[in-house]
Write an enzyme that holds these catalytic residues in place. Structure first.
Site, PDB file in Angstrom:
ATOM      1  N   CYS A  94      41.645   7.537  35.284  1.00 41.84           N
ATOM      2  CA  CYS A  94      40.330   8.053  35.678  1.00 41.84           C
ATOM      3  C   CYS A  94      39.166   7.292  35.052  1.00 41.84           C
ATOM      4  O   CYS A  94      38.134   7.103  35.695  1.00 41.84           O
ATOM      5  CB  CYS A  94      40.256   9.547  35.402  1.00 41.84           C
ATOM      6  SG  CYS A  94      41.347  10.452  36.529  1.00 41.84           S
ATOM      7  N   LYS A 122      36.498  17.329  40.200  1.00 43.46           N
ATOM      8  CA  LYS A 122      37.050  16.395  41.193  1.00 43.46           C
ATOM      9  C   LYS A 122      38.521  16.698  41.421  1.00 43.46           C
ATOM     10  O   LYS A 122      39.177  17.300  40.567  1.00 43.46           O
ATOM     11  CB  LYS A 122      36.858  14.955  40.723  1.00 43.46           C
ATOM     12  CG  LYS A 122      37.567  14.675  39.408  1.00 43.46           C
ATOM     13  CD  LYS A 122      37.256  13.310  38.889  1.00 43.46           C
ATOM     14  CE  LYS A 122      37.977  13.028  37.593  1.00 43.46           C
ATOM     15  NZ  LYS A 122      39.440  13.048  37.690  1.00 43.46           N
ATOM     16  N   ASP A 150      39.080  17.290  35.931  1.00 44.53           N
ATOM     17  CA  ASP A 150      40.101  17.222  36.972  1.00 44.53           C
ATOM     18  C   ASP A 150      40.406  18.672  37.360  1.00 44.53           C
ATOM     19  O   ASP A 150      40.637  19.516  36.467  1.00 44.53           O
ATOM     20  CB  ASP A 150      41.343  16.533  36.371  1.00 44.53           C
ATOM     21  CG  ASP A 150      42.162  15.739  37.367  1.00 44.53           C
ATOM     22  OD1 ASP A 150      41.585  15.101  38.259  1.00 44.53           O
ATOM     23  OD2 ASP A 150      43.404  15.748  37.224  1.00 44.53           O
ATOM     24  N   ASP A 157      37.458  13.721  31.828  1.00 44.24           N
ATOM     25  CA  ASP A 157      38.679  14.543  31.812  1.00 44.24           C
ATOM     26  C   ASP A 157      39.250  14.843  30.414  1.00 44.24           C
ATOM     27  O   ASP A 157      40.467  14.725  30.204  1.00 44.24           O
ATOM     28  CB  ASP A 157      39.776  13.886  32.675  1.00 44.24           C
ATOM     29  CG  ASP A 157      39.379  13.746  34.143  1.00 44.24           C
ATOM     30  OD1 ASP A 157      38.276  14.169  34.504  1.00 44.24           O
ATOM     31  OD2 ASP A 157      40.187  13.221  34.922  1.00 44.24           O
TER      32      ASP A 157
HETATM   33  C1  VGL Z   1      44.231  11.593  35.658  1.00 45.29           C
HETATM   34  C2  VGL Z   1      46.298  11.305  36.591  1.00 45.29           C
HETATM   35  C3  VGL Z   1      46.097  12.393  37.416  1.00 45.29           C
HETATM   36  C4  VGL Z   1      43.227  11.123  34.652  1.00 45.29           C
HETATM   37  C5  VGL Z   1      44.005  12.679  36.476  1.00 45.29           C
HETATM   38  O1  VGL Z   1      42.350  11.909  34.250  1.00 45.29           O
HETATM   39  O2  VGL Z   1      43.304   9.935  34.270  1.00 45.29           O
HETATM   40  N1  VGL Z   1      45.356  10.899  35.735  1.00 45.29           N
HETATM   41  N2  VGL Z   1      44.946  13.081  37.337  1.00 45.29           N
HETATM   42 ZN    ZN Z   2      44.759  14.874  38.439  1.00 44.19          ZN
END
Ligand code: VGL
Ligand code: ZN
Length: 210
Positions: A158, A113, A53, A15
């Protein structure tokens, strides 16, 4: 200690998207700092996968989808507790794009995802209901990959959930600590460090690989 890397190792970059970098919708402090290091690390690996994400409007993890709630609150949903976040990583938006300086040319897979509106997905492998696979584990296993090195954002969400699922799915999991940055919500970094130690996840520094 140094790590000899082989063709059965993969780097999984979690991410590294604009919304998790400074001025993004769900900013991780100094998240952008790791980009040059992640680019150098990618050069060391025969296999690289990126995650992204990738949420639809009205996603279950958005506080705006639950009237009367605020970002960073936890609510109960069908699959258990869910932290609510500011709207982030909307499919196709600039915020969901990779950081402009991230080298994306070496990645053999990009896994999206969190696209199911009713289930959040922190992990690169399984949705937060812990039963819906993304397909990444199968793809890595079909390529003969056994050991995974994780980096990216956010360390305590994540990256953490991906490494935990990797162990459950039979991979050796390592986290490159200085190639991650954390959200650190309510002591989450200390909590996940204890959990990862218990699970046998190896935490290391990039100089052991470069
Ligand atoms: C994430 C919160 C919501 C991350 C993704 O990439 O850690 N955290 N969506
Ligand atoms: Zn997210």
């Amino acid at each position: 200690m140094t790590f000899a890397l082989s063709s059965t190792d993969a780097l999984i970059v979690i991410d590294l998207q604009n919304d998790f970098c400074p001025d993004g919708a769900l900013e991780v402090q100094r998240g952008d700092e790791i980009v040059p290091l992640v680019n150098r690390l990618q050069q060391r690996f025969a296999h690289v996968a990126l995650t992204q994400d990738w949420h639809p409007a009205g996603h279950i993890s958005f506080a705006t989808s639950h009237p009367g709630t605020h970002p960073f609150e936890t609510i109960q949903v069908a699959y258990g507790p869910q932290v609510l976040w500011p709207d982030h990583c909307l499919q196709g938006s600039e915020g969901a794009a990779f950081h402009p300086l991230l080298d994306t040319t070496r990645a053999e897979m990009i896994v999206r995802k969190g696209y199911n509106p009713r289930i959040d997905s922190y992990s690169a492998f399984l949705d937060n209901d812990h039963s819906t696979p993304t397909g990444l584990a199968g793809a890595l296993k079909e390529r003969g990959i056994q050991r995974l090195f994780f980096c990216g954002l956010a360390y305590d969400y994540c990256v953490h959930f991906s490494a935990m699922d990797a162990v459950t799915l039979g991979f050796t999991a390592c986290i490159i600590e200085d190639a991650c940055r954390a959200i650190d919500l309510n002591g989450s970094v200390a909590r996940v460090n204890a959990e990862m130690q218990q699970a046998g996840i190896i935490r290391l520094y990039s100089d052991m690989l470069l």
